[in-house]
Each structure stands twice: as C-alpha cells, then as structure tokens.
Design an enzyme around this catalytic site. Sequence first.
Site, mmCIF file in Angstrom:
data_model
loop_
_atom_site.group_PDB
_atom_site.id
_atom_site.type_symbol
_atom_site.label_atom_id
_atom_site.label_comp_id
_atom_site.label_asym_id
_atom_site.label_seq_id
_atom_site.Cartn_x
_atom_site.Cartn_y
_atom_site.Cartn_z
ATOM 1 N N GLY A 1 1.342 -1.411 0.126
ATOM 2 C CA GLY A 1 -0.306 -0.029 0.132
ATOM 3 C C GLY A 1 0.963 1.101 -0.012
ATOM 4 O O GLY A 1 2.059 1.163 0.732
ATOM 5 N N GLN B 1 3.370 9.789 1.984
ATOM 6 C CA GLN B 1 4.416 9.297 2.263
ATOM 7 C C GLN B 1 5.385 9.364 0.795
ATOM 8 O O GLN B 1 5.831 9.785 0.659
ATOM 9 C CB GLN B 1 4.366 7.426 2.283
ATOM 10 C CG GLN B 1 3.823 7.032 3.113
ATOM 11 C CD GLN B 1 3.618 5.501 2.927
ATOM 12 O OE1 GLN B 1 2.997 5.179 2.301
ATOM 13 N NE2 GLN B 1 4.684 4.663 3.108
ATOM 14 N N CYS C 1 7.202 -1.265 6.359
ATOM 15 C CA CYS C 1 6.747 0.541 5.573
ATOM 16 C C CYS C 1 8.242 0.789 4.550
ATOM 17 O O CYS C 1 8.717 1.039 5.076
ATOM 18 C CB CYS C 1 6.494 1.515 7.199
ATOM 19 S SG CYS C 1 5.836 2.867 6.344
ATOM 20 N N LEU C 2 7.304 1.841 3.683
ATOM 21 C CA LEU C 2 8.279 2.058 2.762
ATOM 22 C C LEU C 2 9.066 3.230 3.419
ATOM 23 O O LEU C 2 9.635 3.815 2.874
ATOM 24 C CB LEU C 2 7.813 2.314 1.366
ATOM 25 C CG LEU C 2 6.727 0.779 0.516
ATOM 26 C CD1 LEU C 2 6.653 1.621 -0.623
ATOM 27 C CD2 LEU C 2 8.271 -0.387 0.550
ATOM 28 N N HIS D 1 -3.487 0.315 7.902
ATOM 29 C CA HIS D 1 -2.365 0.781 8.009
ATOM 30 C C HIS D 1 -1.714 2.231 7.782
ATOM 31 O O HIS D 1 -0.587 3.646 7.813
ATOM 32 C CB HIS D 1 -1.171 0.042 7.751
ATOM 33 C CG HIS D 1 0.704 0.494 7.530
ATOM 34 N ND1 HIS D 1 1.995 -0.132 8.029
ATOM 35 C CD2 HIS D 1 0.746 0.782 6.683
ATOM 36 C CE1 HIS D 1 2.612 0.295 7.797
ATOM 37 N NE2 HIS D 1 1.932 1.713 6.301
ATOM 38 N N HIS E 1 -1.257 6.080 7.957
ATOM 39 C CA HIS E 1 -0.226 7.510 7.432
ATOM 40 C C HIS E 1 -0.986 8.949 7.204
ATOM 41 O O HIS E 1 -0.499 10.224 8.010
ATOM 42 C CB HIS E 1 -0.125 6.942 6.144
ATOM 43 C CG HIS E 1 1.502 6.204 5.994
ATOM 44 N ND1 HIS E 1 2.854 6.391 7.254
ATOM 45 C CD2 HIS E 1 1.045 5.036 5.456
ATOM 46 C CE1 HIS E 1 3.247 5.119 6.804
ATOM 47 N NE2 HIS E 1 2.514 4.586 5.926
HETATM 48 ZN ZN ZN Z 1 3.473 2.444 5.833
#
Ligand code: ZN
Length: 191
Positions: free
Chosen positions: A49, A54, A102-103, A144, A148
């Site tokens: 995702g 982000q 998480c990225l 999640h 964000h």
């Molecule tokens: Zn994340």
Amino acid sequence: MALLKIAQIGNPILRVRAEELTRDELLAPETQRFIDDLVETMRDATGAGLAATQVHVSKRIFAVEVKDNPRYPYKPNVPLTIVVNPVIEPLGRETFDNYEGCLSVPNLRGMVPRFAEIRITGWDREGNPLDRTIRGLTAGTFQHEADHLDGFLFVDRVADPKTFCTWAEFDRYHRKAFVERIVPFIQRMGG
Ligand code: ZN
C-alpha cells in the site's frame, strides 16, 4: 506517469494530518494523474500500500494492492483499491498481532496490534461512495495506510519495542513463527 519520491521517517510531512478532498479536487486531471503516479510508485517499490503523505502530498488518498508480493509472501492478494477520504470503524473487538513494515521506515519491522475486521467508508477515485468490510491481514494493511493520513507510523503502534527487527533478522528469527500463526488466521478470516 512518474515515480514519486518516498518520504522517510523523520520527514515532518509524515506527521501531519492530511486534508480531505472535495469531489472537484479529486476529479481534477492533476489529482487523477497523481493517483496514477501513486500506484506506479507503490508497484515500483513493491509496497502492499502507499499513502499520499508518503509521497509528500498531504491529501487523504491511499492505494492498496497485493499481487504475490515478494516483501510479504504470506499476504493474501488484494485487487488495486484506491480510497479517498477514508473512515475506518472497527467491527468487533478482535485484534491480531501483525508484523508490519513500511516503505517510509527503511529496514525495520515490528509487531502491531490491529483490528481483525473493519468497515471502511469513503470514495473511490471517481468520487463514488465506497463502503467495504475488510477482514484479516488485509484489514491490517488498510489500517496501516489510513494511519499514514492521520500522521501515524506503525512504529507508534508497536506494543512491545522488543519486537523491532531488521528485515534480515525477521527472516532469520521471527518469520517462521509469525507465518505459522498468521496463515491459520488468514484462512479463518478469509483475508
Ligand atoms: Zn507505511
């Protein structure tokens, strides 16, 4: 389409509550182009995702897609879903412990309690109402991503900091036990 730069933990944009979109804003060609870029960036980074915050855009949009993800091979597949202005409501009290990554948090995983079943409402990318019940591990992915947009990262939700580990040490010491626990959960919940 373009690949977007992914903000890393410490970048203040990850800590700001993102803004709601109006329908006109959502339907504007630049927002639609942005959504295409968000999806492309998620796929390029093999994320399950990706939230707009982000990629440095403080708007309430996220994407989820799981297609035999090599980062999370035990994750059930999820067709591409775009959610705009999401509202999540837990259904029932059951929670499960999810080993998340998480990225925006390089090379770290940790155990996060998540609701096992949620209702998510909002809009799809065309501004049509979206109303879904999501269960199991997939419900964790949606929680999640929605986090964000409120300025939270999974590291804030880790109940026991001793569960933090690098991806290599997860594979080495924690993967087996996690997969043994999570696979029956996915089977029971159907997701
Ligand atoms: Zn994340």
